[in-house]
Each structure stands twice: as C-alpha cells, then as structure tokens.
Scaffold this motif. Structure first.
Motif, PDB file in Angstrom:
ATOM      1  N   PRO A  48      -0.600  19.776   0.376  1.00  0.00           N
ATOM      2  CA  PRO A  48       0.485  20.602  -0.175  1.00  0.00           C
ATOM      3  C   PRO A  48       1.390  21.203   0.895  1.00  0.00           C
ATOM      4  N   GLU A  49       0.839  21.494   2.104  1.00  0.00           N
ATOM      5  CA  GLU A  49       1.642  22.128   3.156  1.00  0.00           C
ATOM      6  C   GLU A  49       2.369  21.040   3.939  1.00  0.00           C
ATOM      7  N   ARG A  50       3.509  20.612   3.437  1.00  0.00           N
ATOM      8  CA  ARG A  50       4.241  19.502   4.037  1.00  0.00           C
ATOM      9  C   ARG A  50       5.356  20.019   4.936  1.00  0.00           C
ATOM     10  N   LEU A  51       5.446  19.462   6.133  1.00  0.00           N
ATOM     11  CA  LEU A  51       6.498  19.818   7.088  1.00  0.00           C
ATOM     12  C   LEU A  51       7.075  18.545   7.675  1.00  0.00           C
ATOM     13  N   VAL A  52       8.378  18.558   7.947  1.00  0.00           N
ATOM     14  CA  VAL A  52       9.020  17.408   8.572  1.00  0.00           C
ATOM     15  C   VAL A  52      10.188  17.892   9.415  1.00  0.00           C
ATOM     16  N   ALA A  53      10.452  17.193  10.516  1.00  0.00           N
ATOM     17  CA  ALA A  53      11.617  17.468  11.361  1.00  0.00           C
ATOM     18  C   ALA A  53      12.567  16.277  11.271  1.00  0.00           C
ATOM     19  N   THR A  70      13.509  13.901  -4.407  1.00  0.00           N
ATOM     20  CA  THR A  70      12.354  14.419  -5.151  1.00  0.00           C
ATOM     21  C   THR A  70      11.213  14.764  -4.201  1.00  0.00           C
ATOM     22  N   GLU A  71      10.950  13.873  -3.235  1.00  0.00           N
ATOM     23  CA  GLU A  71       9.889  14.133  -2.263  1.00  0.00           C
ATOM     24  C   GLU A  71      10.270  15.259  -1.313  1.00  0.00           C
ATOM     25  N   LEU A  72      11.538  15.295  -0.910  1.00  0.00           N
ATOM     26  CA  LEU A  72      11.997  16.304   0.050  1.00  0.00           C
ATOM     27  C   LEU A  72      11.831  17.712  -0.511  1.00  0.00           C
ATOM     28  N   ARG A  73      12.038  17.869  -1.798  1.00  0.00           N
ATOM     29  CA  ARG A  73      11.892  19.186  -2.433  1.00  0.00           C
ATOM     30  C   ARG A  73      10.456  19.700  -2.357  1.00  0.00           C
ATOM     31  N   ARG A  74       9.497  18.819  -2.139  1.00  0.00           N
ATOM     32  CA  ARG A  74       8.088  19.205  -2.107  1.00  0.00           C
ATOM     33  C   ARG A  74       7.648  19.698  -0.732  1.00  0.00           C
ATOM     34  N   PHE A  75       8.541  19.652   0.240  1.00  0.00           N
ATOM     35  CA  PHE A  75       8.180  20.079   1.591  1.00  0.00           C
ATOM     36  C   PHE A  75       8.301  21.591   1.716  1.00  0.00           C
ATOM     37  N   GLN A  76       7.323  22.180   2.389  1.00  0.00           N
ATOM     38  CA  GLN A  76       7.335  23.621   2.630  1.00  0.00           C
ATOM     39  C   GLN A  76       8.518  24.011   3.498  1.00  0.00           C
ATOM     40  N   ALA A  77       8.846  23.159   4.468  1.00  0.00           N
ATOM     41  CA  ALA A  77      10.010  23.393   5.324  1.00  0.00           C
ATOM     42  C   ALA A  77      10.504  22.064   5.865  1.00  0.00           C
TER      43      ALA A  77
END
Length: 280
Positions: A48-53, A70-77
């Motif tokens: 659930p704790e998704r992060l991407v740069a 849709t996937e991007l909205r699920r990222f914490q930051a």
C-alpha cells in the motif's frame, strides 16, 4: 518503484530509499519508459505504501494514459524533479488526484534536498545575489580532479560550507522559488533573455507542456530563442503570449514541431541536440 536510470543520482536515490525502508524496489521492465510498463510495474508492487520518482516528461506521459493514471493515484507520493515542473502539469496532476511532491537538488547535493520549496533533513538554503546556495551534510566534497571548479562552486560563508548552484531564485518566509539557470541566458539585440522563463510561459499554453527553448545564432540580433515541442498548439498565439509577458526579445523566432523530442538517458530533453537543430 524504480523508474529512473541508476547511473543518475535520482535513480540511485530510489535504491537508497528502498534500502533504508527495508523493501526491494520494483523496476520497470522491457526497455524505455512507457505508460504500459509503468502500469505493469505498479501492479507488481503489491504494497500500500507506494512511492515513485519521475521526471516531468514521464509524469506527462502517465497523466495522458487512463490506466497509468489509475495506478498513479494509488501512490502515497509521486516525487518529480530533474528539471522544472510546468505549473500547468502540476495543476493537471493535482486535479487528477495525484499526490505530487516537487523535488529540487543536484548530484552535488546527493539529489533532491528541497521538497515543495522547503529544505528536508539537514539541508539548508540561502540566496545570495539572486543565486541559490545549498548547504548541509549531503554536499559533495568537490569535483574529482578539478580543484579550480571545486573552489568556485563550493564555498565557505558564515562558518558553513555551501554549494553555489548557478540557479536563480528567491527565498521568502523559508520557501524557495527557483527561476532557472543564471547561466542559461541569451542576449538578443542587447537584451538579456532567460530561456527558462520562455519555457515557463510556453508550457502554460495548451498543448505545449513539453516545450524546450534553446538559443540560436541570428545575423541581426546576435542570438534568438527557438522553441521545440512534440505537442500541437496554436503557434502564433503561443509566441504572442511570450511576447506579451516577457517582451519582444523573448519571442521565439520559431516554434518547431517534432514527432518526438530527443532525450538523454535520464529522460531530460537533449538540449545540445536541439541546439544543433536550431542552428541547422
């Protein structure tokens, strides 16, 4: 998620953050960055704790793809940096429900050390004569084999060591605003023009979020700005918008449409290649 090359500081930092968090990073597979590969990697994250740069060009690609968004909205930051993020792109991300964090830093500062205008960790910021200086424990020791450049860019001031970024900016109530490279200026007809400011105005125009501006020689004015984009826009209206906000000297002599902008391995625009095209 590891979506950036690890031979660049931003990609390397993803590995460091993963190590610090005690998790294994999930890497994009199969070649260059695409929305489909991002979706595949996001679905393999499984936490659930998704992060991407990302760099801004990658973000724009994902915002234009329904499945990726849709996937991007699920990222914490979603940390975005590497170059200035157009205000219109940031607004588009916010409107789409993406939790965006804008990062500022460089290899000399071990990557991003200012998030959304505020220094993080032990980083410190000051602005001297319009130039952004960064300090703190993450500064590099210097440039290997180049003591002259090291002495020029890494300086002591007020009992602390600072890195002179060569970026222009302002600091108000502890909030840093970066305006662009101080050395990224052309002189057209005796008037100084900041290429970053032209890009900012162009990227605020519909269809021009990827606009890149370079200097080209001009027999009359000495230098003139030339803009490139892979998007589609009202060329004359966009050029007129630049002139209205920044003055006649800043108006691009041309706005060139390409099938795709040349990129460096980091995903940033290849400005050298574009400058060659502008001179051709």
């Amino acid at each position: 998620m590891l979506a950036l090359p690890t031979h660049y500081i931003a990609g390397l930092n993803v590995l460091v953050r993963s190590f610090a968090a005690g998790v294994d990073p999930v890497e994009l597979e199969g070649g260059p960055f695409t929305a489909a590969r991002f979706v595949d990697a996001a679905r393999r994250l499984g936490i659930p704790e998704r992060l991407v740069a990302l760099v801004p060009a990658q973000l724009a690609t994902l915002l234009d793809d329904r499945n990726a968004l849709t996937e991007l909205r699920r990222f914490q930051a979603v940390l975005v940096g590497g170059q200035a993020t157009p205000a219109t792109l940031a607004a588009q991300a916010a409107d789409a429900g993406v939790r965006l964090v804008r990062s500022y830093g460089s290899s000399e500062t071990s990557g991003g050390c200012v998030y959304d205008g505020r220094p993080v960790g032990g980083a410190t910021v000051r602005v001297e004569d319009g130039e952004v200086w960064l300090g703190g424990p993450s500064l590099a020791e210097g440039y290997l084999g180049d003591p002259g450049l090291t002495a020029e860019r890494f300086v002591m001031h007020g009992g602390a060591r600072w890195f002179r970024t060569a970026d222009g900016g302002s600091l108000r109530d502890g909030m840093l605003t970066v305006t662009g490279r101080r050395d990224d200026v052309l002189i057209s007809g005796g008037v100084k023009v900041a290429l970053a400011e032209i890009e900012r105005v162009l990227r605020e125009q519909p269809g021009l979020q990827d606009a890149v501006v370079v200097a080209a020689p001009d027999p009359r004015w000495g230098e003139t700005p030339v803009a490139f984009t892979a998007g589609y826009a009202d060329t004359q209206a966009a050029i007129a918008a630049v002139g209205a906000e920044l003055g006649a000297a800043a108006r691009p002599a041309r706005l060139v449409h390409l099938d795709a902008l040349p990129e460096l391995p980091s995903g940033k625009p290849d400005r050298r290649a574009l400058a060659e095209l502008a001179r051709g």
